[in-house]
Design a protein around this motif. Structure first.
Motif, PDB file in Angstrom:
ATOM      1  N   ASP A 116      17.522   2.711  -9.725  1.00  0.00           N
ATOM      2  CA  ASP A 116      17.027   1.960  -8.578  1.00  0.00           C
ATOM      3  C   ASP A 116      17.907   2.156  -7.347  1.00  0.00           C
ATOM      4  OD1 ASP A 116      15.067   0.086  -7.457  1.00  0.00           O
ATOM      5  OD2 ASP A 116      16.801  -1.245  -7.232  1.00  0.00           O
ATOM      6  N   ASN A 117      19.147   2.494  -7.520  1.00  0.00           N
ATOM      7  CA  ASN A 117      20.045   2.723  -6.380  1.00  0.00           C
ATOM      8  C   ASN A 117      20.061   4.181  -5.955  1.00  0.00           C
ATOM      9  OD1 ASN A 117      21.073   0.074  -5.844  1.00  0.00           O
ATOM     10  ND2 ASN A 117      22.170   0.197  -7.779  1.00  0.00           N
ATOM     11  N   MET A 118      19.020   4.890  -6.286  1.00  0.00           N
ATOM     12  CA  MET A 118      18.912   6.311  -5.960  1.00  0.00           C
ATOM     13  C   MET A 118      17.533   6.567  -5.369  1.00  0.00           C
ATOM     14  SD  MET A 118      19.266   9.477  -8.697  1.00  0.00           S
ATOM     15  CE  MET A 118      20.910   8.923  -9.185  1.00  0.00           C
ATOM     16  N   THR A 119      17.444   7.432  -4.360  1.00  0.00           N
ATOM     17  CA  THR A 119      16.146   7.782  -3.804  1.00  0.00           C
ATOM     18  C   THR A 119      15.448   8.807  -4.698  1.00  0.00           C
ATOM     19  OG1 THR A 119      16.902   9.659  -2.478  1.00  0.00           O
ATOM     20  CG2 THR A 119      17.062   7.455  -1.477  1.00  0.00           C
ATOM     21  N   LEU A 120      14.160   8.972  -4.483  1.00  0.00           N
ATOM     22  CA  LEU A 120      13.398   9.950  -5.249  1.00  0.00           C
ATOM     23  C   LEU A 120      13.946  11.361  -5.026  1.00  0.00           C
ATOM     24  CD1 LEU A 120      10.927  10.473  -7.073  1.00  0.00           C
ATOM     25  CD2 LEU A 120       9.584  10.764  -4.983  1.00  0.00           C
TER      26      LEU A 120
ATOM     27  N   ILE B 196       3.410  17.895  -7.622  1.00  0.00           N
ATOM     28  CA  ILE B 196       3.119  16.897  -8.647  1.00  0.00           C
ATOM     29  C   ILE B 196       3.725  15.534  -8.331  1.00  0.00           C
ATOM     30  CG2 ILE B 196       3.367  16.327 -11.096  1.00  0.00           C
ATOM     31  CD1 ILE B 196       1.409  18.592 -10.546  1.00  0.00           C
ATOM     32  N   ILE B 197       4.959  15.513  -7.820  1.00  0.00           N
ATOM     33  CA  ILE B 197       5.692  14.250  -7.699  1.00  0.00           C
ATOM     34  C   ILE B 197       5.645  13.665  -6.287  1.00  0.00           C
ATOM     35  CG2 ILE B 197       7.969  13.172  -7.917  1.00  0.00           C
ATOM     36  CD1 ILE B 197       8.562  15.143 -10.163  1.00  0.00           C
ATOM     37  N   ALA B 198       5.990  14.465  -5.285  1.00  0.00           N
ATOM     38  CA  ALA B 198       6.099  13.943  -3.924  1.00  0.00           C
ATOM     39  C   ALA B 198       4.808  13.349  -3.377  1.00  0.00           C
ATOM     40  CB  ALA B 198       6.618  15.034  -2.983  1.00  0.00           C
ATOM     41  N   PRO B 199       3.623  13.933  -3.650  1.00  0.00           N
ATOM     42  CA  PRO B 199       2.398  13.332  -3.092  1.00  0.00           C
ATOM     43  C   PRO B 199       2.180  11.889  -3.515  1.00  0.00           C
ATOM     44  CG  PRO B 199       1.957  15.564  -3.811  1.00  0.00           C
ATOM     45  CD  PRO B 199       3.339  15.233  -4.286  1.00  0.00           C
ATOM     46  N   ALA B 200       2.622  11.535  -4.724  1.00  0.00           N
ATOM     47  CA  ALA B 200       2.468  10.147  -5.159  1.00  0.00           C
ATOM     48  C   ALA B 200       3.270   9.205  -4.268  1.00  0.00           C
ATOM     49  CB  ALA B 200       2.916  10.003  -6.614  1.00  0.00           C
ATOM     50  N   ALA B 201       4.437   9.650  -3.838  1.00  0.00           N
ATOM     51  CA  ALA B 201       5.261   8.811  -2.962  1.00  0.00           C
ATOM     52  C   ALA B 201       4.628   8.647  -1.596  1.00  0.00           C
ATOM     53  CB  ALA B 201       6.649   9.410  -2.831  1.00  0.00           C
ATOM     54  N   SER B 202       3.884   9.646  -1.152  1.00  0.00           N
ATOM     55  CA  SER B 202       3.348   9.609   0.212  1.00  0.00           C
ATOM     56  C   SER B 202       2.249   8.576   0.376  1.00  0.00           C
ATOM     57  CB  SER B 202       2.829  10.990   0.621  1.00  0.00           C
ATOM     58  OG  SER B 202       1.614  11.296  -0.037  1.00  0.00           O
ATOM     59  N   VAL B 203       1.626   8.121  -0.725  1.00  0.00           N
ATOM     60  CA  VAL B 203       0.542   7.146  -0.608  1.00  0.00           C
ATOM     61  C   VAL B 203       0.973   5.741  -1.036  1.00  0.00           C
ATOM     62  CG1 VAL B 203      -1.311   8.827  -0.794  1.00  0.00           C
ATOM     63  CG2 VAL B 203      -0.378   7.814  -2.873  1.00  0.00           C
ATOM     64  N   THR B 204       2.277   5.511  -1.155  1.00  0.00           N
ATOM     65  CA  THR B 204       2.776   4.172  -1.495  1.00  0.00           C
ATOM     66  C   THR B 204       2.986   3.306  -0.259  1.00  0.00           C
ATOM     67  OG1 THR B 204       5.093   4.846  -1.363  1.00  0.00           O
ATOM     68  CG2 THR B 204       3.989   5.092  -3.508  1.00  0.00           C
ATOM     69  N   LEU B 205       2.758   3.850   0.921  1.00  0.00           N
ATOM     70  CA  LEU B 205       3.008   3.199   2.205  1.00  0.00           C
ATOM     71  C   LEU B 205       4.493   3.026   2.490  1.00  0.00           C
ATOM     72  CD1 LEU B 205       0.017   2.307   1.418  1.00  0.00           C
ATOM     73  CD2 LEU B 205       0.313   0.526   3.129  1.00  0.00           C
ATOM     74  N   ASN B 206       5.359   3.480   1.578  1.00  0.00           N
ATOM     75  CA  ASN B 206       6.794   3.432   1.769  1.00  0.00           C
ATOM     76  C   ASN B 206       7.290   4.744   2.360  1.00  0.00           C
ATOM     77  OD1 ASN B 206       8.556   1.082  -0.060  1.00  0.00           O
ATOM     78  ND2 ASN B 206       6.329   1.133  -0.169  1.00  0.00           N
ATOM     79  N   ASP B 207       8.489   4.697   2.904  1.00  0.00           N
ATOM     80  CA  ASP B 207       9.139   5.891   3.426  1.00  0.00           C
ATOM     81  C   ASP B 207       9.633   6.716   2.241  1.00  0.00           C
ATOM     82  OD1 ASP B 207      10.721   7.820   4.579  1.00  0.00           O
ATOM     83  OD2 ASP B 207      11.673   6.460   6.001  1.00  0.00           O
ATOM     84  N   LYS B 208       9.151   7.939   2.109  1.00  0.00           N
ATOM     85  CA  LYS B 208       9.523   8.780   0.974  1.00  0.00           C
ATOM     86  C   LYS B 208      11.016   9.034   0.925  1.00  0.00           C
ATOM     87  CE  LYS B 208       8.639  13.224   0.869  1.00  0.00           C
ATOM     88  NZ  LYS B 208       9.910  13.834   0.412  1.00  0.00           N
ATOM     89  N   ALA B 209      11.669   8.996   2.069  1.00  0.00           N
ATOM     90  CA  ALA B 209      13.103   9.283   2.107  1.00  0.00           C
ATOM     91  C   ALA B 209      13.946   8.156   1.538  1.00  0.00           C
ATOM     92  CB  ALA B 209      13.541   9.569   3.544  1.00  0.00           C
ATOM     93  N   THR B 210      13.396   6.935   1.445  1.00  0.00           N
ATOM     94  CA  THR B 210      14.187   5.800   0.982  1.00  0.00           C
ATOM     95  C   THR B 210      13.619   5.113  -0.251  1.00  0.00           C
ATOM     96  OG1 THR B 210      13.013   4.272   2.458  1.00  0.00           O
ATOM     97  CG2 THR B 210      15.012   5.320   3.315  1.00  0.00           C
ATOM     98  N   ILE B 211      12.445   5.526  -0.716  1.00  0.00           N
ATOM     99  CA  ILE B 211      11.828   4.829  -1.846  1.00  0.00           C
ATOM    100  C   ILE B 211      12.673   4.996  -3.107  1.00  0.00           C
ATOM    101  CG2 ILE B 211      10.370   6.747  -2.602  1.00  0.00           C
ATOM    102  CD1 ILE B 211       8.162   4.626  -3.100  1.00  0.00           C
ATOM    103  N   SER B 212      12.723   3.949  -3.893  1.00  0.00           N
ATOM    104  CA  SER B 212      13.514   3.927  -5.119  1.00  0.00           C
ATOM    105  C   SER B 212      12.999   4.951  -6.127  1.00  0.00           C
ATOM    106  CB  SER B 212      13.470   2.523  -5.727  1.00  0.00           C
ATOM    107  OG  SER B 212      13.812   2.527  -7.092  1.00  0.00           O
ATOM    108  N   ALA B 213      13.914   5.722  -6.688  1.00  0.00           N
ATOM    109  CA  ALA B 213      13.530   6.662  -7.738  1.00  0.00           C
ATOM    110  C   ALA B 213      12.968   5.919  -8.938  1.00  0.00           C
ATOM    111  CB  ALA B 213      14.743   7.502  -8.147  1.00  0.00           C
ATOM    112  N   ALA B 214      13.540   4.751  -9.254  1.00  0.00           N
ATOM    113  CA  ALA B 214      13.054   3.981 -10.396  1.00  0.00           C
ATOM    114  C   ALA B 214      11.605   3.559 -10.192  1.00  0.00           C
ATOM    115  CB  ALA B 214      13.940   2.752 -10.603  1.00  0.00           C
ATOM    116  N   GLU B 215      11.267   3.128  -8.984  1.00  0.00           N
ATOM    117  CA  GLU B 215       9.904   2.690  -8.716  1.00  0.00           C
ATOM    118  C   GLU B 215       8.925   3.847  -8.873  1.00  0.00           C
ATOM    119  OE1 GLU B 215       7.440  -0.594  -7.959  1.00  0.00           O
ATOM    120  OE2 GLU B 215       9.608  -0.520  -8.207  1.00  0.00           O
ATOM    121  N   MET B 216       9.311   5.020  -8.403  1.00  0.00           N
ATOM    122  CA  MET B 216       8.416   6.170  -8.516  1.00  0.00           C
ATOM    123  C   MET B 216       8.289   6.654  -9.956  1.00  0.00           C
ATOM    124  SD  MET B 216       6.947   6.580  -5.748  1.00  0.00           S
ATOM    125  CE  MET B 216       6.022   7.917  -6.472  1.00  0.00           C
TER     126      MET B 216
END
Length: 527
Positions: A183-187, A204-224
């Motif tokens: 959780d203390n690490m970005t994707l 495969i991985i990054a597109p899922a982050a782009s539709v979370t409405l979160n900033d891909k650069a800061t989203i939690s790796a654990a959440e993804m």
């Protein structure tokens, strides 16, 4: 290839089926006993509040919902919009309804609305640096994953297999351990740590982050990683999804409202809650400051608003009781935790009526566009919902919705949005400009109330009973910004926590709880 597939078929690696969390009080009665009255206040008429209301009303509780807007539904609402000589229903934005939305599917069956939902079998993407992809999970695990890789015009099988073998955090997913570790690490940091090949990560991985409405650069790796389990790995049908054939007011919320009102639920729209009234002896929330109904008293309160609203309500409540530290201190204890939670960047959803339709047969009904900032997704509503289909068939026009997440252009007038996004639109659909499509009407939604799942935020995310833990004995939370003890996200987290909130109330009154069906907390195993 055949030998690799045969080998993988015999390895012990299987997705875990969803599990049921049964009532902890299975022998208690199904409803409140005759002559027993319990009044419940639900603040917030989104999916979480409506979910809690349904469970409690069916069990015999008197439920009142206060909703600040003129509609119910939260971030899935539908409102009227007048244009081109008719009234349209316009949603907050396009949503997909996934296979692993188990509790929402249960509500659908109870509302008898399955007829309004149809399969959306493949997810289509376009990229700037890769060929277009159409990703669909078919067959049993692990053949479903291999099929995606084998059918890809971009991924090389051997590289993709290396990537999968390098992903123990996914294949051997453990819900609790993942949050402790990542959780203390970005994707992006996680991908670097695991040496994920760039093409596999990008496709495969990054597109899922782009539709979370979160900033891909800061989203939690654990959440993804949790979302990959929920939407991809937990079941061979995990990425199976559906879309609605009618606007959400028709397909979902009118039936839901009718069901609630049949149980006597009172829904108060345009009713903003500013603070809670507290009982000095018990420290319970017993009402709201802006309720003018004489003698109104609530036995329980479900706090089912979005994060900004609940922060505001609790802050006002603490200030109102600042001269009574025994009361304000309990509220401030909640605030000390949730103050650390933020909302995601602002986002816009623009729906545009055009005088023509795309002739390109490759133009997909729903298209994800992870590299075409500021556009993340495009949905062609004249291929989705009945009202728009009928209009398009009659006029030859089209209706397209552009999702603009992590909006970085400030507070601009709605009339200026098209000018800002049109360069990206031209890259995605040059035909719109080559054929000189004319905009006949447009509608823009602008919000900044979606929860942020940035790195480091999980430890501050309360669970449903946190208010009780802080000394407020009759208050529970519900919403998509909470923590659950099982994988959940977005609309399903809202519905599930609404049911959790209802269950806590039922348990206090010794009424049988409602079971929850949830996605497994463990991955399918090593390939």
């Amino acid at each position: 290839m055949a030998s690799i597939l045969a080998l993988l078929c015999v390895v012990e690696a299987f997705p875990k089926p969803p599990r049921t969390i049964p009532p902890v009080n299975p022998d208690d009665p199904q409803r409140l006993p005759p002559g027993v009255t319990r009044n419940v206040l639900i603040v917030g008429g989104g999916l979480a509040g409506l979910s809690a209301a349904l469970e409690l009303a069916e069990k015999g509780y008197n439920v009142t919902i206060h909703e600040s807007e003129s509609y119910v539904g939260g971030r899935a609402h539908s409102v009227k919009f007048e244009a081109l000589g008719q009234i349209w229903q316009v949603e907050h934005g396009f949503h997909a309804w996934f296979h692993n939305y188990h509790n929402f599917q249960d509500i659908r069956k109870r509302l008898d609305i399955d007829k309004y939902f149809v399969p959306w079998e493949a997810v289509d993407y376009i990229f700037k640096d890769y060929k277009p992809e159409s990703i669909a999970s078919k067959g049993p695990y692990p053949l479903n994953l291999l099929g995606i890789i084998f059918d890809s015009p971009n991924l090389v099988l051997t590289d993709a297999l290396k990537a999968v073998l390098a992903l123990p955090d996914l294949v051997e997913f453990d819900y609790n351990k993942v949050y402790q570790k990542y959780d203390n690490m970005t994707l992006d940091e996680w991908a670097s740590l695991r040496r994920i090949p760039k093409d596999f990560f990008d496709i495969i991985i990054a597109p899922a982050a782009s539709v979370t409405l979160n900033d891909k650069a800061t989203i939690s790796a654990a959440e993804m990683l949790m979302m990959m389990q929920l939407y991809f790995l937990s079941d061979s049908k995990a990425d199976y999804r559906e879309t609605a054939t009618q606007n959400y007011l028709t397909a979902l919320f009118n039936p839901w409202i009718n069901k609630l009102q049949s149980f006597g639920v009172e829904i108060k729209l345009n009713s903003s809650v500013t603070a809670f009234v507290m009982d000095e002896e018990s420290a319970a929330f017993t009402g709201i400051t802006n309720d003018t109904t004489p003698g109104r008293y609530y036995d329980y309160v479900v706090m089912a608003t979005d994060l900004p609203a609940i922060k505001n309500i609790l802050t006002n409540t603490a200030e109102m009781y600042q001269n009574k530290p025994s009361l304000s201190g309990r509220v401030e204890k909640i605030l000390q935790k949730i103050t650390n939670l933020n909302v995601a960047p602002p986002y816009k959803v623009m729906r545009v009526w055009f005088d023509m339709q795309l002739e390109d047969s490759r133009a997909k009904t729903i298209l994800e566009t992870p590299n075409f900032v500021p556009i993340n997704l495009v949905a062609q509503y004249h291929k989705l919902e009945k009202q728009y289909i009928e209009w398009a068939n009659k006029t030859g026009g089209s209706v397209m919705e552009f999702h603009l997440y992590t909006w970085a252009h400030g507070d601009v007038p709605d009339a200026n949005v098209w000018g800002i996004i049109s360069p990206a639109v031209k890259q995605i659909y040059p035909e719109i400009f080559d054929r000189n499509f004319t905009i006949l009407a447009y509608h823009v939604n602008t919000y900044q109330n979606f929860p942020s799942f940035e790195m480091g935020s999980a430890s501050f995310r309360p669970n449903c009973t946190f208010a009780m833990q802080c000394g407020i004995p009759n208050a529970v939370f519900a919403g998509d910004w909470l923590h659950t003890s099982y994988p959940s996200a977005l609309m399903e987290r809202a519905v599930s926590t609404g049911r959790e909130a209802a269950n806590e109330i039922l348990l206090k009154d010794r009424v049988k709880q409602v079971p929850l069906v949830v996605t497994s907390s463990y991955g399918p195993g090593i390939l």
